[in-house]
Design a protein around this motif. Structure first.
Motif, mmCIF file in Angstrom:
data_model
loop_
_atom_site.group_PDB
_atom_site.id
_atom_site.type_symbol
_atom_site.label_atom_id
_atom_site.label_comp_id
_atom_site.label_asym_id
_atom_site.label_seq_id
_atom_site.Cartn_x
_atom_site.Cartn_y
_atom_site.Cartn_z
ATOM 1 N N ARG A 1 3.574 -0.415 1.914
ATOM 2 C CA ARG A 1 2.236 1.412 1.513
ATOM 3 C C ARG A 1 0.703 1.949 1.857
ATOM 4 N NH1 ARG A 1 1.746 -3.037 -3.820
ATOM 5 N NH2 ARG A 1 3.769 -2.536 -4.652
ATOM 6 N N THR A 2 0.486 0.957 2.578
ATOM 7 C CA THR A 2 -0.467 1.303 3.807
ATOM 8 C C THR A 2 0.410 2.495 5.096
ATOM 9 O OG1 THR A 2 -1.982 -0.738 3.396
ATOM 10 C CG2 THR A 2 -2.346 0.716 5.565
ATOM 11 N N LEU A 3 1.844 2.096 5.385
ATOM 12 C CA LEU A 3 1.976 2.612 6.454
ATOM 13 C C LEU A 3 2.584 4.166 6.240
ATOM 14 C CD1 LEU A 3 4.153 -0.061 7.878
ATOM 15 C CD2 LEU A 3 2.187 0.851 9.217
ATOM 16 N N VAL A 4 3.013 4.006 4.753
ATOM 17 C CA VAL A 4 3.442 5.068 4.143
ATOM 18 C C VAL A 4 2.199 6.780 3.884
ATOM 19 C CG1 VAL A 4 4.485 6.411 2.219
ATOM 20 C CG2 VAL A 4 5.499 4.550 2.911
ATOM 21 N N ALA A 5 0.892 5.468 3.433
ATOM 22 C CA ALA A 5 0.135 6.649 2.976
ATOM 23 C C ALA A 5 -0.460 7.364 4.088
ATOM 24 C CB ALA A 5 -1.012 5.753 2.795
ATOM 25 N N GLU B 1 -2.976 2.042 -5.249
ATOM 26 C CA GLU B 1 -2.551 1.146 -4.208
ATOM 27 C C GLU B 1 -2.404 1.394 -3.368
ATOM 28 O OE1 GLU B 1 0.672 -1.229 -6.189
ATOM 29 O OE2 GLU B 1 0.578 -0.033 -8.202
ATOM 30 N N LEU B 2 -2.281 2.946 -3.176
ATOM 31 C CA LEU B 2 -1.435 3.525 -2.119
ATOM 32 C C LEU B 2 -2.963 3.187 -0.437
ATOM 33 C CD1 LEU B 2 0.281 6.483 -2.592
ATOM 34 C CD2 LEU B 2 1.230 4.525 -1.447
ATOM 35 N N ALA B 3 -4.190 3.748 -1.941
ATOM 36 C CA ALA B 3 -5.274 3.338 -0.561
ATOM 37 C C ALA B 3 -6.367 1.989 -0.212
ATOM 38 C CB ALA B 3 -6.216 4.293 -1.641
ATOM 39 N N SER B 4 -4.984 1.453 -1.379
ATOM 40 C CA SER B 4 -5.511 -0.187 -0.500
ATOM 41 C C SER B 4 -5.348 -0.479 0.651
ATOM 42 C CB SER B 4 -4.750 -1.305 -1.168
ATOM 43 O OG SER B 4 -5.601 -2.677 -1.099
ATOM 44 N N GLY B 5 -7.082 -1.073 1.203
ATOM 45 C CA GLY B 5 -7.540 -0.920 2.402
ATOM 46 C C GLY B 5 -8.431 0.034 3.076
ATOM 47 N N GLY B 6 -8.065 0.893 1.864
ATOM 48 C CA GLY B 6 -9.206 2.702 2.578
ATOM 49 C C GLY B 6 -9.826 3.017 2.089
ATOM 50 N N THR B 7 -9.991 4.156 0.752
ATOM 51 C CA THR B 7 -11.103 5.092 0.547
ATOM 52 C C THR B 7 -10.328 6.274 -0.928
ATOM 53 O OG1 THR B 7 -12.550 4.702 1.820
ATOM 54 C CG2 THR B 7 -13.239 6.248 0.136
ATOM 55 N N LEU B 8 -10.723 5.885 -2.099
ATOM 56 C CA LEU B 8 -10.178 6.835 -2.946
ATOM 57 C C LEU B 8 -10.389 8.318 -3.684
ATOM 58 C CD1 LEU B 8 -7.440 7.082 -4.594
ATOM 59 C CD2 LEU B 8 -8.410 5.809 -6.336
ATOM 60 N N PHE B 9 -10.912 8.948 -3.120
ATOM 61 C CA PHE B 9 -11.658 10.400 -3.507
ATOM 62 C C PHE B 9 -11.584 10.464 -4.668
ATOM 63 C CE2 PHE B 9 -13.367 14.779 -2.378
ATOM 64 C CZ PHE B 9 -14.577 14.197 -3.573
ATOM 65 N N LEU B 10 -12.299 10.497 -6.139
ATOM 66 C CA LEU B 10 -12.097 10.917 -6.999
ATOM 67 C C LEU B 10 -12.877 12.409 -7.659
ATOM 68 C CD1 LEU B 10 -11.686 7.484 -9.023
ATOM 69 C CD2 LEU B 10 -10.008 9.058 -8.274
ATOM 70 N N ASP B 11 -12.553 13.456 -7.032
ATOM 71 C CA ASP B 11 -12.879 14.639 -7.043
ATOM 72 C C ASP B 11 -12.796 14.851 -8.121
ATOM 73 O OD1 ASP B 11 -14.460 16.866 -6.333
ATOM 74 O OD2 ASP B 11 -13.430 17.624 -5.787
ATOM 75 N N ARG C 1 -1.488 -6.316 -10.116
ATOM 76 C CA ARG C 1 -1.409 -6.486 -8.856
ATOM 77 C C ARG C 1 -3.138 -6.297 -8.090
ATOM 78 N NH1 ARG C 1 4.119 -4.356 -7.868
ATOM 79 N NH2 ARG C 1 5.066 -4.172 -9.348
ATOM 80 N N PRO C 2 -2.938 -6.876 -6.937
ATOM 81 C CA PRO C 2 -4.723 -7.156 -6.307
ATOM 82 C C PRO C 2 -4.655 -5.530 -5.786
ATOM 83 C CG PRO C 2 -2.758 -7.968 -4.884
ATOM 84 C CD PRO C 2 -1.997 -7.455 -6.243
ATOM 85 N N ILE C 3 -6.142 -4.689 -5.840
ATOM 86 C CA ILE C 3 -5.995 -3.518 -5.210
ATOM 87 C C ILE C 3 -7.410 -3.845 -3.957
ATOM 88 C CG2 ILE C 3 -4.891 -1.863 -6.709
ATOM 89 C CD1 ILE C 3 -7.562 -1.760 -7.727
ATOM 90 N N ASP C 4 -7.691 -3.424 -3.137
ATOM 91 C CA ASP C 4 -8.443 -3.211 -1.766
ATOM 92 C C ASP C 4 -9.029 -2.192 -1.626
ATOM 93 O OD1 ASP C 4 -11.209 -3.942 -0.414
ATOM 94 O OD2 ASP C 4 -9.294 -4.713 1.229
#
Length: 637
Positions: free
Chosen positions: A326-330, A429-439, A470-473
């Protein structure tokens, strides 16, 4: 170089003739003759074997550690033949590429004990002519007879030295000295040295190749396993080891044992690995691994390895964890930061204070809220914070909370459950390991506010329509155009979610509160436009700068961007003047194009036929532009 047995009395005459008269006899080997000449020119003493240059114990230990692979191999080889060394009074040295003695084996070497010799340097300038120096200089094995040695103390023994060459470079020298030539044939000593040379070169080349392959395997985003019949893991790369770390039985790691998958996988007989031992390969198959502690999901490839008898000897399994996929797809989808904090322009006190706080906040990992009027640059600031954070290598994914209905937004954030074909991960889930910006987080529906707060608090979620957790980070950077605290006080925004996302709050200043930054912002926008579209840069005249400085810019940077971009494409020359600027509210393209096809075409040409550029100039959506393109009968291509 293998040489025939020589008459030592004659060799001694040749040596003395050179020492006394400086004359080289034609029968002297040319490599030795050259070395004698150099030894005399260097002024090397001929009587005593002196060791003037020597490593300290600490320096020697460091070199031995660096070359532990070669030393360990020669140690093992020597253990197998040491009786032969004792019987024939042989001694052996291992030297590194700088000709420092790493280790002394067996008998004393030219009357020097191991303690005296190890760590000493044995260059030609140190001991004169020797088989070591000649083998090193000419990159070839060389047998030297006693009377040919430069130092008299060394002339009672014969020596054979061989370079250990890896990648065409001399890495080590191995030398063997014999003081009982009558009992040991020269051919036997040479054969032994050549055998040691071949064995060491083959071993070190293999180790180097394996190290390179291990480095490659550790670098790929795949878990790689070599598995023996019965389920024993014989090898795994770095990622594979980390995956197995949580399921290795207690105590196995201490014993250096790999896990037996038959013991730790509850569904072992239903996995592609078990089928691989039956000769059935699997390619890029989704697999589930059930352990007593956790369930894993991978995309797995299993390839059987066959022996000479045609039976499966072992298998290689390569798996890609679903969460890593998922991270690679992101990343492939372009979910990366486009701006840095340094790309934000301004020198006013209110701006630099905000920028400094953003830099400090980026170093932490908690959620945060960006609060400011529309168009102040909150999204660019979110990009900069992500890029300056420890999550910069992870994805940055943006969701605008006011752009879609609740059911669609829920699936967008939390994903959708169902079969393999129907199910899909959400942005959390796709943002796991990164950042999710909620505008525009203030527009998030109330039900989703509570669900998001629960997911962020527990660091796990369930997709819409399923009960599996499912775990998320993920780190959330939220943005709000209004005072979110007042919405909480009015019970129109979740107090729980507010508490989670306001560990830190950054207030983004309006453009009218930093009016002195407007000219620099305009120049920066012009530079970005020129670079983006591959056009020559343009200047902003002082008169044009005064015009944009005099305006309050209620639409903030976004409004300034539209005006400057329109002026940039309207300007025929290299300087933007007041005549090129259409300020908000003035008659011009911004009003006429809706009813006048010619005005629309003029704007269309100014934008170079680019939909996104025209949308920015006219400050409308792409959907609106497509409607007007159809209305005026224009081809969007």
């Amino acid at each position: 170089m293998i040489r025939e047995r020589r008459n030592k009395a004659k060799l001694e005459q040749y040596y003395n003739k050179f020492i006394d008269e400086g004359v080289i006899d034609p029968n002297v080997h040319p490599w030795i003759a050259e070395s004698w000449q150099r030894s005399r020119e260097l002024g090397v003493g001929r009587d005593v074997f002196n060791l003037n240059v020597k490593l300290s114990r600490e320096e020697l230990d460091k070199r031995r550690k660096r070359y532990s692979t070669a030393i360990s191999f020669l140690d093992g080889l020597y253990d197998q033949i040491k009786e032969h060394f004792t019987t024939y009074n042989l001694s052996m040295l291992l030297l590194d590429q700088d000709l420092y003695v790493l280790k002394n084996y067996a008998m004393p070497f030219y009357q020097k004990t191991a303690g005296e010799l190890e760590g000493a340097r044995i260059l030609e300038e140190d001991i004169g002519t020797s088989s070591i120096g000649i083998a090193y200089r000419h990159k070839a094995p060389f047998l030297m007879f006693g009377p040919e040695m430069w130092i008299k103390d060394c002339q009672n023994g014969d020596a054979c030295s061989a370079p250990i060459i890896i990648d065409n470079q001399v890495k080590f020298i191995v030398t063997v000295v014999s003081v009982q030539q009558e009992e040991l044939p020269y051919s036997a000593m040479v054969a032994m040295v050549l055998s040691i040379k071949y064995a060491m070169e083959q071993h070190l080349a293999l180790v180097s190749s394996l190290n390179a392959k291990h480095t490659i395997l550790d670098a790929v985003p795949l878990a790689v396993y070599h598995i023996l019949p019965g389920g024993e893991v014989a090898y795994t790369n770095k990622l594979g080891h980390s995956r197995l770390a949580g399921i290795i039985p207690p105590g196995s790691d201490d014993k250096g044992e790999g896990p037996n998958l038959n013991d730790v996988l509850l569904n072992y007989r239903h996995t592609p690995i078990y089928k691989g031992f039956l000769g059935v390969p699997s390619y890029n198959r989704e697999a589930t691994w059930i352990t007593p502690r956790k369930t894993y999901e991978d995309i797995t490839t299993v390839v059987p390895l066959y022996g000479d008898d045609g039976e499966v000897d072992s298998i290689v399994a390569v798996s890609l964890p679903i969460e890593d996929l998922r991270t690679l797809v992101a990343h492939t989808a372009g979910y990366t930061a486009r701006y840095s904090l340094s790309s934000m322009v301004g020198s006013s006190h209110v701006f630099t204070t905000m920028q400094d706080k953003a830099g400090r906040t980026a170093r932490h990992d908690y959620h945060l809220l960006l609060q400011g009027e529309p168009g102040t640059g909150k999204q660019r600031l979110a990009h900069g914070i992500h890029q300056a954070s420890s999550r910069a290598a992870g994805p940055l994914i943006a969701v605008k909370c006011g752009d879609m209905p609740q059911d669609i937004l829920e699936a967008e954030l939390f994903g959708r459950g169902g079969s393999e074909a129907e199910g899909r991960p959400g942005k959390l889930e796709l943002a796991s390991g990164g950042t999710l910006f909620l505008d525009e987080i203030e527009k998030l529906p109330a039900g989703l506010q509570e669900k998001l707060a629960e997911a962020l608090g527990a660091n796990e979620l369930s997709r819409s329509g399923e009960s599996v957790t499912r775990p998320i980070d993920v780190r959330v950077i939220a943005a709000c155009d209004t005072d979110l605290k007042r919405l909480v006080e009015r019970n129109v925004f979740s107090a729980k979610l507010y508490e989670i996302i306001t560990r830190s709050v950054i207030r983004v200043p309006s453009l009218r509160s930093r009016r002195e930054d407007v000219p620099d912002l305009a120049i920066h926008i012009i530079e970005e436009l020129a670079a983006l579209h591959g056009l020559p840069p343009k200047q902003l005249s002082p008169e044009a700068a005064n015009i944009i400085m005099s305006y309050d810019w209620p639409g903030n940077i976004k409004q300034l961007q539209g005006v400057v971009e329109q002026a940039f494409f309207r300007t025929a020359g290299d300087t933007i003047t007041p005549a090129d600027i259409i300020m908000p509210g003035e008659q011009g393209l911004s009003k006429a194009w809706k009813e006048d096809k010619d005005a629309f075409v003029e704007a269309w040409k100014a934008a170079g036929g680019n939909i996104s550029r025209l949308a920015n100039i006219l400050d409308v959506s792409r959907v609106t532009l497509y409607r007007y393109l159809k209305k005026y009968g224009l081809d969007k291509d």
